[in-house]
Motif scaffolding. Structure first.
Motif, PDB file in Angstrom:
ATOM      1  N   ASN A  29       0.804  -1.229   0.000  1.00 63.25           N
ATOM      2  CA  ASN A  29       0.000   0.000   0.000  1.00 63.25           C
ATOM      3  C   ASN A  29       0.834   1.275   0.000  1.00 63.25           C
ATOM      4  O   ASN A  29       0.326   2.354   0.304  1.00 63.25           O
ATOM      5  CB  ASN A  29      -0.972   0.027   1.192  1.00 63.25           C
ATOM      6  N   TYR A  30       2.132   1.140  -0.332  1.00 60.43           N
ATOM      7  CA  TYR A  30       2.924   2.347  -0.577  1.00 60.43           C
ATOM      8  C   TYR A  30       2.805   2.632  -2.068  1.00 60.43           C
ATOM      9  O   TYR A  30       3.679   2.287  -2.864  1.00 60.43           O
ATOM     10  CB  TYR A  30       4.383   2.131  -0.166  1.00 60.43           C
ATOM     11  N   ASP A  31       1.694   3.228  -2.443  1.00 63.35           N
ATOM     12  CA  ASP A  31       1.344   3.318  -3.857  1.00 63.35           C
ATOM     13  C   ASP A  31       1.013   4.732  -4.314  1.00 63.35           C
ATOM     14  O   ASP A  31       0.335   4.915  -5.325  1.00 63.35           O
ATOM     15  CB  ASP A  31       0.174   2.377  -4.165  1.00 63.35           C
ATOM     16  N   ASP A  32       1.488   5.736  -3.576  1.00 63.94           N
ATOM     17  CA  ASP A  32       1.318   7.104  -4.051  1.00 63.94           C
ATOM     18  C   ASP A  32       2.268   7.329  -5.220  1.00 63.94           C
ATOM     19  O   ASP A  32       3.495   7.286  -5.039  1.00 63.94           O
ATOM     20  CB  ASP A  32       1.639   8.085  -2.916  1.00 63.94           C
ATOM     21  N   PRO A  33       1.752   7.550  -6.420  1.00 73.51           N
ATOM     22  CA  PRO A  33       2.620   7.647  -7.606  1.00 73.51           C
ATOM     23  C   PRO A  33       3.710   8.707  -7.472  1.00 73.51           C
ATOM     24  O   PRO A  33       4.852   8.488  -7.893  1.00 73.51           O
ATOM     25  CB  PRO A  33       1.650   7.982  -8.731  1.00 73.51           C
TER      26      PRO A  33
END
Length: 289
Positions: free
Chosen positions: A137-141
């Motif tokens: 969930n470390y998915d901030d582009p």
């Protein structure tokens, strides 16, 4: 091959022109071993003094890039896009199934289809680390892109150390040539009682030092440093492609769009054609079906 042609051209043009103008090679050949010992030995010593063991090995290895050129060819960029296509598609279809491929890529049936890419530990680590982060969930582009950018900057800085080390040697060589020439003049002055024909040869031998330092700096080592730098920067585009595709994936673009983003961000001289890539992707889809 083009590097070898360049070196041959340099020697033919410089020494061929010298001989054609009436110069005699005898005095150069006689003085060369001693001048090379002083200048080359000092240059090697300065190189070893200013670098640690790992940097020395890295630089020696990178000298081969002058003759081999970039590691990654257009077909490798196509293969990389195909690899990323397979991984992204699987991650979206079955998030659990992708874990075995990114946790143990050396045992992955997907990675094993691309053996050349597998030999590059940084490329594999970059792919696996980024996809693992996304699964956590470390998915901030934007944050992921910033992290990847810093990582690649650090890698590029390390990779360019070889060219910097070679350029340092190139910058030192003219001065080392002067040192050798001054020593030759000192030797000549100690024999000032000799006849002019002997003194002339001694002075000529001393000037070989100045010539050799400048020649090696600007015709050999300097171009080597620049070529290593150019090849290293060319190879870095391979990792930039990984970043572009994986960041596009985090933006939730369609898988084909992610791959096309990567293709279009590939330098034109390395970029696979749309038709070639499309054909390769169709083959992958057919195998999966």
């Amino acid at each position: 091959m083009i590097g070898i042609i360049g070196i041959i051209t340099i020697f033919i043009m410089v020494f061929g022109g010298y001989v054609a103008a009436g110069g005699k090679m005898g005095i150069i050949i006689k003085a060369l071993p001693f001048e090379m010992m002083m200048i080359g030995g000092a240059a090697v010593g300065a190189f070893l003094l200013s670098n640690d063991g790992a940097a020395v090995k890295h630089t020696i290895k990178d000298v081969g890039k002058v003759f081999k050129g970039p590691k990654w060819k257009p077909d490798d960029y196509r293969d990389l896009l195909c690899l990323l296509f397979e991984l992204i598609r699987l991650a979206r279809q079955n998030p659990v199934a992708i874990e075995e491929h990114i946790e143990t890529p050396e045992e992955s049936s997907i990675f094993s289809n691309y053996p050349k890419i597998m030999t590059d530990k940084e490329a594999v680590a970059l792919i696996c680390d980024t996809m693992r982060s996304a699964s956590m969930n470390y998915d901030d582009p934007h944050q992921v892109e910033e992290v990847l950018e810093k990582r690649m900057e650090a890698n590029a800085h390390h990779a360019l150390h070889s060219s910097h080390a070679l350029q340092m040697v190139a910058d030192a060589l003219p001065a080392l040539g002067i040192v050798a020439a001054v020593l030759g003049v000192i030797k000549t002055m100690a024999s000032i009682d000799q006849p002019p024909e002997i003194l002339g040869k001694m002075i000529g031998g001393a000037l070989v030092g100045t010539f050799l330092g400048v020649f090696l700096a600007y015709a050999i080592i300097g171009p080597f440093a620049e070529k290593v730098k150019g090849v290293t920067e060319d190879e870095s585009n391979f990792y930039k492609l990984i970043r572009e595709v994986l960041v596009a994936n985090l933006h939730n673009h369609a898988t084909n769009i992610c791959i096309e983003v990567g293709r279009q961000n590939t330098p034109s001289h390395r970029r696979p054609s749309f038709a070639d890539l499309e054909e390769a992707l169709k083959a992958l889809k057919q195998e999966a079906a």
